[in-house]
Design a protein around this motif. Structure first.
Motif, PDB file in Angstrom:
ATOM      1  N   VAL A   1       0.843  -1.206   0.000  1.00  0.00           N
ATOM      2  CA  VAL A   1       0.000   0.000   0.000  1.00  0.00           C
ATOM      3  C   VAL A   1       0.875   1.251   0.000  1.00  0.00           C
ATOM      4  N   GLU A   2       1.944   1.227   0.801  1.00  0.00           N
ATOM      5  CA  GLU A   2       2.829   2.385   0.875  1.00  0.00           C
ATOM      6  C   GLU A   2       3.495   2.660  -0.471  1.00  0.00           C
ATOM      7  N   LYS A   3       3.769   1.603  -1.236  1.00  0.00           N
ATOM      8  CA  LYS A   3       4.344   1.785  -2.574  1.00  0.00           C
ATOM      9  C   LYS A   3       3.370   2.544  -3.465  1.00  0.00           C
ATOM     10  N   LEU A   4       2.092   2.172  -3.371  1.00  0.00           N
ATOM     11  CA  LEU A   4       1.063   2.891  -4.135  1.00  0.00           C
ATOM     12  C   LEU A   4       0.947   4.336  -3.664  1.00  0.00           C
ATOM     13  N   LYS A   5       1.013   4.531  -2.358  1.00  0.00           N
ATOM     14  CA  LYS A   5       0.898   5.888  -1.819  1.00  0.00           C
ATOM     15  C   LYS A   5       2.074   6.754  -2.254  1.00  0.00           C
ATOM     16  N   THR A   6       3.258   6.160  -2.349  1.00  0.00           N
ATOM     17  CA  THR A   6       4.420   6.919  -2.802  1.00  0.00           C
ATOM     18  C   THR A   6       4.207   7.423  -4.223  1.00  0.00           C
ATOM     19  N   ALA A   7       3.654   6.549  -5.076  1.00  0.00           N
ATOM     20  CA  ALA A   7       3.379   6.952  -6.455  1.00  0.00           C
ATOM     21  C   ALA A   7       2.318   8.054  -6.499  1.00  0.00           C
ATOM     22  N   GLN A   8       1.284   7.922  -5.657  1.00  0.00           N
ATOM     23  CA  GLN A   8       0.228   8.933  -5.625  1.00  0.00           C
ATOM     24  C   GLN A   8       0.762  10.269  -5.108  1.00  0.00           C
ATOM     25  N   ARG A   9       1.640  10.209  -4.106  1.00  0.00           N
ATOM     26  CA  ARG A   9       2.215  11.450  -3.566  1.00  0.00           C
ATOM     27  C   ARG A   9       3.077  12.147  -4.619  1.00  0.00           C
ATOM     28  N   ALA A  10       3.831  11.359  -5.378  1.00  0.00           N
ATOM     29  CA  ALA A  10       4.652  11.951  -6.428  1.00  0.00           C
ATOM     30  C   ALA A  10       3.779  12.633  -7.472  1.00  0.00           C
ATOM     31  N   SER A  11       2.671  11.976  -7.827  1.00  0.00           N
ATOM     32  CA  SER A  11       1.740  12.560  -8.794  1.00  0.00           C
ATOM     33  C   SER A  11       1.112  13.832  -8.234  1.00  0.00           C
ATOM     34  N   LEU A  12       0.756  13.807  -6.942  1.00  0.00           N
ATOM     35  CA  LEU A  12       0.175  14.996  -6.311  1.00  0.00           C
ATOM     36  C   LEU A  12       1.179  16.138  -6.288  1.00  0.00           C
ATOM     37  N   ALA A  13       2.451  15.825  -6.022  1.00  0.00           N
ATOM     38  CA  ALA A  13       3.477  16.866  -6.008  1.00  0.00           C
ATOM     39  C   ALA A  13       3.595  17.528  -7.382  1.00  0.00           C
ATOM     40  N   GLU A  14       3.491  16.730  -8.427  1.00  0.00           N
ATOM     41  CA  GLU A  14       3.542  17.281  -9.787  1.00  0.00           C
ATOM     42  C   GLU A  14       2.326  18.187 -10.043  1.00  0.00           C
ATOM     43  N   LEU A  15       1.164  17.737  -9.580  1.00  0.00           N
ATOM     44  CA  LEU A  15      -0.038  18.548  -9.760  1.00  0.00           C
ATOM     45  C   LEU A  15       0.028  19.835  -8.947  1.00  0.00           C
ATOM     46  N   ASP A  16       0.602  19.750  -7.751  1.00  0.00           N
ATOM     47  CA  ASP A  16       0.769  20.954  -6.923  1.00  0.00           C
ATOM     48  C   ASP A  16       1.682  21.965  -7.623  1.00  0.00           C
ATOM     49  N   ALA A  17       2.761  21.461  -8.218  1.00  0.00           N
ATOM     50  CA  ALA A  17       3.683  22.346  -8.928  1.00  0.00           C
ATOM     51  C   ALA A  17       3.003  22.977 -10.143  1.00  0.00           C
ATOM     52  N   LEU A  18       2.213  22.167 -10.851  1.00  0.00           N
ATOM     53  CA  LEU A  18       1.482  22.688 -12.006  1.00  0.00           C
ATOM     54  C   LEU A  18       0.496  23.768 -11.577  1.00  0.00           C
ATOM     55  N   PHE A  19      -0.244  23.501 -10.504  1.00  0.00           N
ATOM     56  CA  PHE A  19      -1.236  24.469 -10.024  1.00  0.00           C
ATOM     57  C   PHE A  19      -0.553  25.771  -9.613  1.00  0.00           C
ATOM     58  N   ALA A  20       0.578  25.653  -8.898  1.00  0.00           N
ATOM     59  CA  ALA A  20       1.296  26.851  -8.458  1.00  0.00           C
ATOM     60  C   ALA A  20       1.751  27.684  -9.654  1.00  0.00           C
ATOM     61  N   SER A  21       2.194  26.998 -10.713  1.00  0.00           N
ATOM     62  CA  SER A  21       2.623  27.704 -11.912  1.00  0.00           C
ATOM     63  C   SER A  21       1.449  28.414 -12.590  1.00  0.00           C
TER      64      SER A  21
END
Length: 391
Positions: free
Chosen positions: A361-381
């Motif tokens: 589960v943590e492996k899946l969460k790591t992938a989701q967190r990475a995707s969220l970080a990318e979306l956060d960066a996109l939103f900030a831009s």
């Protein structure tokens, strides 16, 4: 400012909110109250509005809000406690700790206004103008006098639609992470049952029989860590969150000299908050000193109780306690009471199976967190470009 947009004072673009005094109404009447704690500062949503009687109304319960209003917390502006009133809270009463912004729709689009008060530009302006060292705050007047870039209505709507779509993707990703957290609890209950009731009659042992407890301490840092050795990280209560399984101290640090008068705890140790966020648990990601708002479960007997199982057991015992409000493993988190906790101990093979499933589960969460970080960066831009007329 780009695009030739005018900068207009917010106060010229909003209607005043209606006010009332519940204490002068029927004492047995009730109303929905939105105080500062009702707003989730991360999600920018009203999540904890409560119904109270007019006779028990706090003095700050004064402002009647409507669907579409934007609430801006006037205290601790760096935390950006803002939210938009939905139809569900139409007619509720908001604390005077909020500045209520009701857009004059012929000139200002409400969703554009909401995105503006979430922007780094607005937050930085409020932080700069806040007064009060220990409890920084701004006044309604300061918010009304702050200026907002005002493009034509069609452009306001276009900007809002772009930011709404980007925000919707972030919301979906956070929801996916929340579902994975729920999955971990389901795995635990499936394998071990309710840890409070111990319906499967697992053998039990007291905490004092399974490990030692180290209570944190709170020496003051000895000078600047750059010149006195360090910094040595120190875990503070504010570092730990409800869904945190691994915590890295990020708020405070000690000098090398200060750390000698504290307790250095090894990475991987389970820690529990006993003040502030009482009962929340996590594991240290790195070696760190521990503030006196925590106890650390050291010298754990892994032959009887795996650290991952202990972490989940304490975490979900609190979750179940919050839900049922009775029969919890722990009630008052003193060191003596924690030592006397009786913990169910399933077979080690089941504890290890749980650890294997959690790792997946943590492996899946790591992938989701990475995707969220990318979306956060996109939103900030997008957010940065939007209010500069560059979107």
């Amino acid at each position: 400012m780009s695009a030739g947009w005018k900068s207009i004072a917010l106060g010229d673009l909003v209607h005043p909110a209606q006010t009332w005094n519940p204490l002068r109404s029927r004492a047995d009447g009730v109303f929905d109250y939105i105080d500062l704690s009702a707003v989730d500062q991360d999600q920018k949503l009203i999540t904890e509005a409560r119904q109270i009687s007019c006779g028990e109304a706090p003095s700050r319960a004064r402002q009647i809000v409507e669907s579409g209003d934007v609430l801006v917390s006037t205290v601790r502006p760096n935390l950006n406690g803002v939210a938009r009133v939905t139809q569900h809270h139409d007619g509720a009463t908001a604390s005077t700790g909020f500045c209520v912004l009701r857009a004059k729709e012929p000139v200002l689009v409400g969703s554009y206004l909401f995105h503006w008060v979430k922007s780094p530009q607005f937050v930085a302006d409020m932080v700069k103008k806040a007064t009060g060292a220990s409890y920084p705050a701004v006044s309604d007047r300061i918010i009304f006098e702050s200026r907002i870039p005002l493009p034509p209505l069609a452009e306001q709507r276009r900007i809002s639609e772009v930011l709404d779509k980007a925000e919707a993707l972030r919301v979906k990703r956070r929801a996916a992470l929340a579902q994975l957290d729920t999955l971990t609890q389901s795995l635990f209950l499936d394998l071990f049952g309710d840890p409070i009731r111990n319906q499967r009659n697992w053998p039990a042992a007291k905490v004092s029989e399974l490990c030692a407890l180290a209570r944190g301490s709170s020496p003051r840092p000895q000078g600047d860590p750059r010149f006195f050795g360090g910094p040595v990280p120190r875990l503070m209560v504010a570092d730990i969150t409800r869904d945190g399984w691994l915590v890295t101290p990020a708020i405070d640090s000690l000098t090398l000299e200060g750390s000698k008068r504290s307790r250095l705890v090894q990475a991987g140790t389970v820690v529990m908050a006993v003040s502030g966020n009482v009962g929340l648990v996590s594991r240290l990601a790195i070696d760190a000193c521990v503030h006196d708002g925590f106890v650390a479960f050291t010298e754990l007997d892994e032959g009887r109780c795996q650290s991952g199982f202990l972490l989940a057991l304490l975490h979900f015992s609190k979750a179940l306690h919050d839900k049922h409000k009775a029969g919890a493993i722990f009630i008052n988190l003193t060191t003596a009471d924690i030592k006397s906790m009786s913990l169910p101990l399933p077979p080690l093979d089941l504890q290890r199976e749980f650890a294997r499933r959690v790792a997946a589960v943590e492996k899946l969460k790591t992938a989701q967190r990475a995707s969220l970080a990318e979306l956060d960066a996109l939103f900030a831009s997008l957010q940065h470009r939007a209010f500069r007329g560059e979107l």
